[in-house]
Structures are given as structure tokens and as C-alpha cells.
Design a protein around this motif. Structure first.
Motif, PDB file in Angstrom:
ATOM      1  N   ASP A 215       0.846  -1.184   0.000  1.00 52.47           N
ATOM      2  CA  ASP A 215       0.000   0.000   0.000  1.00 52.47           C
ATOM      3  C   ASP A 215       0.891   1.246   0.000  1.00 52.47           C
ATOM      4  N   HIS A 217       0.801   4.000   1.944  1.00 57.57           N
ATOM      5  CA  HIS A 217       1.011   4.739   3.203  1.00 57.57           C
ATOM      6  C   HIS A 217       1.438   3.749   4.277  1.00 57.57           C
ATOM      7  N   HIS A 349       0.913   0.367   8.742  1.00 57.13           N
ATOM      8  CA  HIS A 349      -0.019   0.891   7.743  1.00 57.13           C
ATOM      9  C   HIS A 349      -0.928   1.914   8.412  1.00 57.13           C
ATOM     10  N   VAL A 350      -1.198   3.010   7.739  1.00 53.68           N
ATOM     11  CA  VAL A 350      -2.123   4.014   8.280  1.00 53.68           C
ATOM     12  C   VAL A 350      -3.545   3.547   7.990  1.00 53.68           C
ATOM     13  N   ARG A 352      -7.435   4.017   8.018  1.00 54.00           N
ATOM     14  CA  ARG A 352      -8.288   5.210   8.022  1.00 54.00           C
ATOM     15  C   ARG A 352      -9.747   4.851   8.243  1.00 54.00           C
TER      16      ARG A 352
HETATM   17 MN   LIG Z   1      -4.456   1.635   2.906  1.00 52.04          MN
END
Ligand SMILES: [Mn+2]
Length: 487
Positions: A215, A217, A349-350, A352
Motif C-alpha cells: 500500500d 502509506h 499501515h495508516v 483510516r
Molecule cells: Mn491503505
């Protein structure tokens, strides 16, 4: 008195010069004296040979970014896009951009692995990998940290290339400038394609025998790559993913995720992290052992490239985001492979709370289309539970799945029943509510222009409210075409 002071200064100066020369001579002296070779031998005997090696690595660690960034101007890249005073830092990316920008292109993170992971060794001839990162309007600081963490925390010989697929971001320079970093390539889509088609494009460009999807971020942690490549090298049908640590969307703190989780889902094909079943947990004597998982989260995994191609890559009729992880997971398990989470590999991993970008067809419709395709192709009679849990999926367009069904036949894949019995037997017991499937049968005419005249309920259910809710949703969402069980 003055003479004595002058003499003292002269003596001290001479002593200082002699001392310097002695120190330099000592440093250059070839290590041949009996005492020093004896101490070396002793050192080896006690396994202390590791220490100078470790110091070497630390020294290398500091210089790697400078060497590897080539002509790329990190400062200018980050400075060109700064949050303006008074702007909402969450608006564009659904995470705190101000905090991410403050961290810059790299930072130290805690090694969150179990301590026994550090003692594991890996083959010295591991194959290299092509890293495929797709993104759409990613923040520059998070994207750069993803790339730099890969370059800093992977053995250079294992990184064949980093392929960035810019899925039609507003600013083409976000990607293009990063291609100045050695090993980084940038491909830009001429229109919005979504994660699935972008990844296929990246995989088709890859030159290494192993694919790593990442990914945009993330921050990879110490020795994240070796455990995954090792497992795939030993058996090319394994598809492996790391434990995904959490980077806070508010303050970007790096938090260790639990090592006792695997990927699961409910009948609406909603992904969730769940505890490893107790029997499996009891059987685990070694915390570094791979964890079998029914599905992967989908954002970060490693897969043999030939195996990826052999299994039919991805369903490229799926749009933007979502559902592709179920389709891939079912396909891998049913067509001869397996899915694992490797506790000794950690990637932050960010996570959200919302998608920061638009879905051209709308978020819900896209998710329904994609998951419906997965259900129609792979779930056989069990797809009735999907429709039961997600009544709004009925009657929604999902395109043709003829070629994916042909692929399933060609690969001679097992029926979904096998998956239910061998890979995810917990699904039935876990979610009782979903099991209250009601089979609705259309009574009367379904000719063009005519609305349905009646519904007949074939199964028994105890929950009247649930029945009424179902009926309401069916009528509300699709007055004419009603799903009936396949014969
Ligand atoms: Mn993601």
C-alpha cells in the motif's frame, strides 16, 4: 618565571604531538602481535565475532539513504506541497497530514517482532522481488516514507525494483519525481483505473520472479521481507502477508498489532480481523510460525509471479477498491494454494476511517459490484448467504463473469464447500444472524412492466423482525427482479 612557563608549554606541545603520532601509529599497526590474534581467536570461540559485524551494519544503515536516493531532492519534493495555514489537515487524505509532513521522509520505528524472530536465519540465495505500489493522490510524505523504508530496511539484493503505478493522480509530479530514486520506476494511468487494474499493470511490468504488493502509506519494519520471500521460495503456491502494525492516523505513532489475529469475514463479505481459533492457538508452540488465514486483508502481500499469472492475476472487471481480496483469497485456496500471515514480518499501515478519494460509481455500489462478482464466481450455493446478508446486492449490475467461470473450470478448482469445511469452518458458527437465510420465491408473472405480485417464504426463521426487514429491503431495492436460489 616566564621562561619556566614557556618551557612548560613547549614540553606539553611536544608531548601532544608525540601522543598524536603514537595514536595514529597504533591505529595503522598490522594486527600481528600474538596477544591480539589470541584475543581474536577467543572472540570467535565465544561467538563475539558478530559484534564488529553488527557495528558495520549500523554504520551502513546511516549511509544507505544518502547513496540510494541518487539525484532525488527530498527536501524540494516535500516542500512543494505543504499544508496551508488554516487548512484542515484531515481533508485530503483522511489522516493528519500536518503530523505526517512533520515526520518527513524517514524515521526510526520500534522493532515490534517477537524477540525470537531476530535469531532466525534465511537462505543466502533468496530471489529478488519487484515491489508494486499503486496510489491515487497519496500524500507525498507518506508515499516517500513507504519507499524509503523499503530501501532502508530490505537487503538491497532482494529489491529488484519498486514500480509505482500512479492511478491518474491530480499532480503527475508526485510520481515522476520519485523515479529519480534508483530502482524506482513510475507508470501513470491515462485515466482512473482503480487498485485492481493498476496492480495488474504493475505486475505485468515486473521483472523479478516474486511480486510484493504494498500500500502507499506504509512503513516496513526490520527484516520484513526475508521471511516472506523465504516462505514463497520454499513453496511457490503460498501467498504470504506480514502482520500489519497500526500507524495512528492522528499522531502517526507506530503501534504493534496483536500477533494472534488472522483474516476473517462475515457473510456480507465484510473483512475483519479475528482471533486465531483456540485449538490452533494451543497447538502453536513457536511464536515465529506462520499463521494460516482464510483471507488476507489484501493491501500487503507477497506472491510468486508465475503463480499469480497462472491463477489468473485479478478479476480486472472489478473497479476502484474492495472485494478483490476475497476473490484472490478464495481462488488461491480453492485452486491449490494457501494463505499465511508471517509473525516475523511486520509492516506499519495508516488505517483510516473513510476513503479520502471518490468512487466514480459510488462507494457502496462499487463494493457490491466487486463482492457480488466474487460471490457469483466462487461461492457456489453459499452465495445465498451473501445475498441474505446483503439484500441490496440483489439486482445490482455486476457485469459478465463468464470468463472468470471459465478460468475456474480451466484451473480445476475445488468447490466452495471444501473451503467451508477445511479452511473456514468457523464461519457458520461465528455469525448466527447471517445463517437466517430466507429463500424468497417469486409468485406470479415477471413479464416486462409488471411488478411482482407476491412472495413466498420457503424457509423457517425464528426472528420475525429480521424477516420483515428482509422483505422491506427486497421490495425497496428491487421490485421486479428477485434473487431465487440456484437450482
Ligand atoms: Mn491503505
Amino acid at each position: 618565571m616566564r621562561r619556566i612557563r614557556a618551557n612548560a608549554i613547549a614540553i606539553l606541545t611536544v608531548a601532544w604531538i608525540l601522543g598524536t603520532f603514537y595514536y595514529l601509529w597504533q591505529d595503522n599497526k598490522p594486527q600481528s602481535s600474538p596477544s591480539s590474534s589470541a584475543s581474536q581467536a577467543r572472540g570467535r570461540g565465544h561467538g563475539q565475532k558478530v559484534i564488529p559485524g553488527r557495528l558495520e551494519i549500523h554504520r551502513d544503515d546511516r549511509t544507505i539513504p544518502l547513496i540510494l536516493l541518487g539525484s532525488f531532492d527530498e527536501k524540494a519534493y516535500l516542500a512543494a506541497k505543504q499544508l496551508k495555514l488554516g487548512d484542515d489537515p484531515y481533508k485530503d487524505h483522511a489522516f493528519n497530514l500536518q503530523e505526517s509532513d512533520r515526520l518527513g521522509g524517514e524515521r526510526a520505528i520500534r522493532d515490534t517482532r517477537h524477540y525470537r524472530c531476530a535469531a532466525l536465519t534465511y537462505d543466502t540465495d533468496l530471489p529478488s522481488t519487484s515491489i508494486v505500489i499503486t496510489f491515487h493522490n497519496e500524500a507525498r510524505s507518506t508515499l516517500l516514507r513507504t519507499i524509503k523504508s523499503v530501501l532502508m530496511r530490505s537487503p538491497p539484493s532482494l529489491i529488484q525494483e519498486i514500480i509505482l503505478i500512479d492511478d491518474f493522480s491530480s499532480d503527475p509530479e508526485d510520481c515522476q519525481l520519485l523515479a529519480q530514486i534508483p530502482k524506482v520506476r513510475c507508470l501513470r494511468n491515462g485515466r482512473r483505473e482503480g487498485l485492481i487494474r493498476s496492480r495488474v499493470r504493475g505486475a505485468n511490468m515486473a521483472s523479478a520472479s516474486i511480486l510484493t504488493f504494498l500500500d502507499s502509506h506504509c512503513e516496513v519494519n526490520t527484516d520484513w521481507l526475508q521471511p516472506m520471500i523465504q516462505r514463497v521460495k520454499e513453496d511457490h503456491t503460498r501467498v504470504v502477508s506480514p502482520i500489519i502494525d497500526v500507524i495512528s492516523l492522528d499522531n502517526f505513532a507506530y503501534l504493534a498489532a496483536s500477533a494472534d489475529l488472522r483474516g476473517g469475514f462475515d457473510w456480507s463479505l465484510h473483512f475483519k480481523w479475528e482471533q486465531i481459533p483456540i485449538e490452533q492457538k494451543m497447538a502453536r508452540s513457536d511464536p515465529t510460525q506462520a499463521i494460516r488465514t482464510p483471507v488476507i486483508a489484501g493491501g500487503i502481500f507477497v506472491m510468486d509471479r508465475s503463480w499469480f499469472n497462472h491463477l489468473g492475476q485479478y478479476d480486472t472487471h472489478m473497479d476502484i477498491w474492495g472485494g478483490e481480496n476475497f476473490e484472490l483469497s478464495f481462488r488461491v485456496w480453492l485452486c491449490g494454494g494457501s494463505l499465511e500471515i508471517l509473525p516475523c514480518s511486520r509492516v506499519g499501515h495508516v488505517f483510516r476511517k473513510r476513503h479520502p478519494y471518490d468512487f466514480p460509481e459510488g462507494n457502496a455500489l462499487t463494493y457490491i459490484k466487486n463482492t457480488r462478482r466474487a460471490a457469483e464466481v466462487w461461492m457456489d450455493e453459499y452465495k445465498q448467504y451473501y445475498y441474505s446478508a446483503r439484500p441490496s446486492a440483489q439486482g445490482k449490475a455486476f457485469g459478465s463473469v463468464t470468463d472468470r467461470l471459465a478460468l475456474r473450470r480451466k484451473l480445476n478448482c475445488k468447490p466452495f464447500r471444501w473451503y467451508m469445511e477445511n479452511v473456514y469452518p468457523e464461519l457458520r458458527q461465528n455469525d448466527r444472524r447471517d445463517l437466517k437465510y430466507i429463500e424468497w420465491k417469486l409468485i406470479g408473472s415477471q413479464e416486462a412492466g409488471k411488478k411482482m405480485i407476491g412472495l413466498e417464504q420457503e424457509c423457517q426463521t425464528q426472528d420475525l423482525n429480521f424477516v420483515l426487514l428482509q422483505l422491506f429491503l427486497i421490495i425497496k431495492t428491487s421490485p421486479v427482479v428477485i434473487y431465487t436460489t440456484p437450482k
